[in-house]
Design an enzyme around this catalytic site. Structure first.
Site, PDB file in Angstrom:
ATOM      1  CE1 TYR A  52      -3.463  -2.777   0.421  1.00  0.00           C
ATOM      2  CE2 TYR A  52      -2.266  -3.354   2.428  1.00  0.00           C
ATOM      3  CZ  TYR A  52      -3.225  -3.654   1.466  1.00  0.00           C
ATOM      4  OH  TYR A  52      -3.939  -4.828   1.542  1.00  0.00           O
TER       5      TYR A  52
ATOM      6  CE1 TYR B 190      -7.788  -6.554   2.774  1.00  0.00           C
ATOM      7  CE2 TYR B 190      -7.176  -7.916   4.646  1.00  0.00           C
ATOM      8  CZ  TYR B 190      -6.872  -7.360   3.420  1.00  0.00           C
ATOM      9  OH  TYR B 190      -5.657  -7.631   2.836  1.00  0.00           O
TER      10      TYR B 190
ATOM     11  CG  ASP C  70     -11.331 -14.154   7.145  1.00  0.00           C
ATOM     12  OD1 ASP C  70     -10.384 -14.595   7.834  1.00  0.00           O
ATOM     13  OD2 ASP C  70     -11.203 -13.235   6.312  1.00  0.00           O
TER      14      ASP C  70
ATOM     15  CE  LYS D 270      -4.118 -10.830   9.434  1.00  0.00           C
ATOM     16  NZ  LYS D 270      -2.998 -10.141   8.779  1.00  0.00           N
TER      17      LYS D 270
END
Length: 432
Positions: A21, A148, A249, A278
């Site tokens: 980003y 997201y 998720d 993660k």
């Protein structure tokens, strides 16, 4: 070979390395980390920063953890990688057994991959293949706004279409069904009308919908919102009523981050498919898993293809599986729940009072996640420099200042993070 100076290294980085980003012509500030230990990142010049981000949720035990180091070294001396097609190994078997044991009852079949976004892609493939020979029209997904789920194309299609990070890809992404984000916060009084949008959309379109995709309880990078567990419980019931799979998720929320081992436990439900990533390796290696029920797995396996159509090269990587086993063992051997509850209490003390600040619209805490939502958008370049000057690593985005520190953080270190956030709110860090 001439040793490069730090200036040479950073010049090359700025000119040639594209960070996430970040613009190549107007790059954001970037800091050279030389080492990390405990909750501290040590920069090349010796500056130490308290890490408030757990390296984007992943380093739940902090850095340079002896048991995780040992697990990696021991496995590397045997084999670092071997293909998973037609071959298996003890680290993967042990990891999958652990995952089946600790996740909600009924999730029995595990597909390993190499990143959270890929685990989402796998979950979407599972859902489409599940319906392929039963009801071929069910090829779309329904999801909630402010979500997201990753940066690959399938995952992008179920991220928030307007306020997310992928708006410029509109027209390239598969169109999905979006409903309003849950309106009732985690601790507010429940109102059944909160389900109206989901129920109506499912009633009208369930013959096209393969699965509902959502982040349970905590929406991550799409907005850092915490919603009522009853929404998740009722969503599961609606999915059952309308023959739609539920995909949870848990990439960001798994492994204790919300105060439960998995966020689905707040609603006491088992999804049809769960995505993990993660924190699965304690932040040491990239690894992910997609778990599903035996019914879903056998339905796919008995379908026309007979197989799940996915196979990452580094699937089941032994090095990653070995450190994941060590990370889960370490988590389960400690009183992680008491520790997360203590972090939650300190975050409430340090952050919730900031809701009255003139720059703040909301302050919220759940488990070891603390969020300050601001009235103005934050100038990340200015904010990043100021945070480093104040001795912490916090990386805000949009109108969100948030932290999710490693579980090993001390009271004094966590107080420093909270105090710095309070200090920065009154600084010149806002887009004009």
């Amino acid at each position: 070979m001439t040793q490069k100076t730090n200036s040479d290294l950073m010049k090359f980085d700025q000119q040639h390395i594209w960070h996430p980003y970040t613009s190549m012509t107007k790059p954001l500030p970037c800091y050279h980390v030389d080492s990390a230990d405990g909750v501290y990142l040590t920069l090349n010049d010796g500056t130490q920063l308290i890490d408030g981000m757990s390296s984007w949720w992943a380093s739940i035990h902090g850095y340079n953890v002896p048991s995780l180091n040992q697990a990696m070294q021991a496995q590397a001396s045997k084999m670092s990688h071997v293909m998973f097609g037609g071959i298996t190994h003890e680290p993967a078997i042990n990891l999958c057994k652990k995952l089946v044991d600790i996740t909600p009852d009924g999730l029995e079949c595990v597909f390993l991959s190499d990143s959270g976004s890929v685990s989402v892609e796998v979950s979407m493939k599972m859902a489409i293949q599940y319906w392929h020979h039963q009801q071929p029209s069910k090829k779309k997904f329904i999801t909630i706004r402010n979500g997201y789920h990753g940066d690959t194309f399938g995952a992008m299609s179920v991220c928030d279409p307007d306020n997310g990070m992928h708006e410029l890809f509109t027209g390239f992404l598969a169109p999905q069904f979006f409903i309003d984000a849950p309106s009732i916060k985690f601790n507010e009084q429940w109102q059944q009308s909160a389900m109206d949008d989901l129920e109506q959309t499912l009633e009208d379109n369930h013959q096209q919908i393969a699965a509902l995709m959502l982040e349970p309880i905590v929406q991550g990078a799409g907005g850092m919102k915490f919603y009522h567990p009853e929404f998740l419980r009722q969503a599961k019931l609606l999915c059952e009523r309308y023959d739609v799979l539920l995909i949870a998720d848990e990439i960001a929320t798994g492994f204790g981050r919300t105060g439960k081992l998995f966020a689905c436990e707040h609603a006491e439900i088992t999804p049809d498919i769960m995505c993990l990533g993660k924190g699965i390796t304690g932040g040491y290696m990239t690894l992910a898993a997609t778990l599903t029920t035996r019914h879903v797995a056998e339905t796919i396996s008995n379908g026309p293809s007979g197989v799940l159509m996915h196979g990452p090269t580094f699937m089941g990587n032994p090095l990653a599986c070995a450190v994941a086993n060590a990370s889960i063992d370490l988590l389960m051997a400690t009183d992680w729940q008491t520790r997360v509850q203590h972090i939650e209490q300190q975050l409430q003390h340090g952050l919730l009072s900031l809701a009255d600040h003139e720059q703040v619209t909301d302050a919220r805490v759940l488990g070891s996640i603390g969020v300050i939502e601001t009235k103005q958008s934050i100038d990340l370049a200015k904010a990043q420099v100021l945070f480093v000057e104040l001795g912490v690593w916090i990386r805000p985005f949009g109108k969100l200042l948030y932290i999710m520190p490693p579980y090993i953080i001390s009271d004094a270190e966590l107080a420093t993070l909270c105090n710095v956030i309070k200090q920065v709110l009154s600084a010149d860090i806002w887009y004009q």
